[in-house]
Design an enzyme around this catalytic site. Sequence first.
Site, PDB file in Angstrom:
ATOM      1  N   ASP A  58      87.043  14.303 -11.919  1.00 16.43           N
ATOM      2  CA  ASP A  58      88.186  13.386 -11.935  1.00 16.43           C
ATOM      3  C   ASP A  58      88.891  13.373 -13.297  1.00 16.43           C
ATOM      4  O   ASP A  58      88.528  14.133 -14.200  1.00 16.43           O
ATOM      5  CB  ASP A  58      87.654  11.994 -11.542  1.00 16.43           C
ATOM      6  N   GLU A 116      92.895  15.904 -10.695  1.00 14.58           N
ATOM      7  CA  GLU A 116      93.745  15.239 -11.705  1.00 14.58           C
ATOM      8  C   GLU A 116      95.055  14.796 -11.064  1.00 14.58           C
ATOM      9  O   GLU A 116      96.038  14.593 -11.757  1.00 14.58           O
ATOM     10  CB  GLU A 116      93.883  16.056 -12.987  1.00 14.58           C
ATOM     11  N   TRP A 117      94.999  14.635  -9.737  1.00 13.96           N
ATOM     12  CA  TRP A 117      96.074  13.981  -8.971  1.00 13.96           C
ATOM     13  C   TRP A 117      97.419  14.717  -9.034  1.00 13.96           C
ATOM     14  O   TRP A 117      98.478  14.124  -8.808  1.00 13.96           O
ATOM     15  CB  TRP A 117      96.248  12.515  -9.434  1.00 13.96           C
ATOM     16  N   GLY A 118      97.363  15.996  -9.384  1.00 19.16           N
ATOM     17  CA  GLY A 118      98.605  16.773  -9.416  1.00 19.16           C
ATOM     18  C   GLY A 118      99.450  16.509 -10.646  1.00 19.16           C
ATOM     19  O   GLY A 118     100.596  16.958 -10.723  1.00 19.16           O
ATOM     20  N   ASN A 160      99.267  17.573 -13.756  1.00 15.62           N
ATOM     21  CA  ASN A 160      99.537  18.687 -14.674  1.00 15.62           C
ATOM     22  C   ASN A 160      99.776  19.989 -13.912  1.00 15.62           C
ATOM     23  O   ASN A 160      99.373  21.061 -14.357  1.00 15.62           O
ATOM     24  CB  ASN A 160      98.369  18.854 -15.657  1.00 15.62           C
ATOM     25  N   ASP A 186      95.779   8.926  -5.051  1.00 13.37           N
ATOM     26  CA  ASP A 186      94.816   8.559  -4.007  1.00 13.37           C
ATOM     27  C   ASP A 186      95.480   8.191  -2.686  1.00 13.37           C
ATOM     28  O   ASP A 186      96.478   7.475  -2.651  1.00 13.37           O
ATOM     29  CB  ASP A 186      93.962   7.375  -4.478  1.00 13.37           C
TER      30      ASP A 186
HETATM   31  C1  GLA Z   1      89.984   8.444  -8.545  1.00 14.86           C
HETATM   32  C2  GLA Z   1      89.962   9.551  -7.505  1.00 14.86           C
HETATM   33  C3  GLA Z   1      89.384   9.010  -6.210  1.00 14.86           C
HETATM   34  C4  GLA Z   1      87.988   8.483  -6.456  1.00 14.86           C
HETATM   35  C5  GLA Z   1      88.005   7.427  -7.546  1.00 14.86           C
HETATM   36  C6  GLA Z   1      86.605   7.025  -7.983  1.00 14.86           C
HETATM   37  O1  GLA Z   1      90.868   7.439  -8.201  1.00 14.86           O
HETATM   38  O2  GLA Z   1      91.243  10.074  -7.301  1.00 14.86           O
HETATM   39  O3  GLA Z   1      89.383  10.002  -5.216  1.00 14.86           O
HETATM   40  O4  GLA Z   1      87.151   9.542  -6.820  1.00 14.86           O
HETATM   41  O5  GLA Z   1      88.684   7.887  -8.705  1.00 14.86           O
HETATM   42  O6  GLA Z   1      86.607   6.073  -8.992  1.00 14.86           O
END
Ligand code: GLA
Length: 401
Positions: A149, A182-184, A186, A204
Amino acid sequence: MKGKMLLIVTLFFFVIAKGQKFANLALTPPMGWNSWNTFQTNISEKLVMETADAIVASGMKAVGYEYIILDDGWMTKKRDANGNLVPDPKKFPHGMKALINYVHSKGLKFGLYNCAGTKTCAGYPGTRGYEYQDARFYARLGIDYLKYDWCYTDGIEAQEAYRTMSNALRVAGRPIVFSICEWGENKPWEWAGSVGELWRTTGDIAPVFDGYSDHDGWKQTGVMPIVDLQKGLRKYAGPGHWNDPDMLEVGNGMSTNEDSAHFSMWCMLAAPLIAGNDVRKMSKATKGILTNREVIAIDQDKAGIEGFKYKDVDSLEVWSKLLQNDDWAICFLNRSHKPVKVNFNWKDEMITDSIFNKTLNAKDNIYKIRNLWTKSNEGDTQKPLEAMLPSHDVIMLKLSK
Ligand code: GLA
């Protein structure tokens, strides 16, 4: 003999210096279950064992779900005196190793979570500065998958952080699928193909069909906005390197239509299929969606080609995915609150995948049509498709010559 040794050693260091990931992992999008969407940090060995049992008993294992992944919250709040991570003995009284052995004994694989920053998102010890030590710890435990993460990463460069961990896993020697999260932020699609097997493209997910779920200071993204955010990314995906629009919310509160539309779209996108519901007590409808072999086969198609939106007319979208043997999956998606009439004359449409230079040409060819949700053969492309499509639902078809 000496020369051979030298060659091996040189090759070894060459591979490490290049930071190359393990070969041949996740040649189709990974499938499994992750604890986060339903349980957050309320996890335990009992939950994992019961989940592993349920994945076998429900038939999920038989259709391909493989990885049982513990997300955030599996550790104690501090490392031990030697700097090692410590699985929480209250949550896992028999130890993590025993639990992993149990999961493996079921013919399943096991995954853990950590974070590139100083702490995980839920405040447990992060890996920053401990990459090689943590990788050795995971290899010793015998895990098969690591989700990594991006919380508490101020001042860290993403590419470098993920490459370091990828390298650490490689050096530790056990093949572990590396899930970049890293949620896209970078543009991981541009660099992560050589670093890990999958990368989150977005923030998320929430069990919301259209729209967002707002929290204090951050928001979770619903299914349709996530689908929209995948635009332009398909060219980066393929066997061993996948765009990850996040884990599934099937069975977590949306309607049955919405759940099957969500699942269908993830399959059209060749997305990892990581269930996020309580599989120990799922409804018949949820189980039916998660275990539909023919829909899963679209996701798992060996060609590994991500689908794309061919066209939209108001809120009716037509998605297509090129499959092996020049077959196609076609998915009609109704995003509106009302039922819509679908009237699609195959012979008037030329659906071209411009990356792979292939066209679904029903003018000059006849394709047989298989409906993947009703599991019935529905004639061929000589006849236009006419149907009423309920709100937030899909018609998903496979076309073969
Ligand atoms: C981030 C991630 C989630 C999950 C939480 C855990 O938000 O994107 O998928 O793993 O952390 O804390």
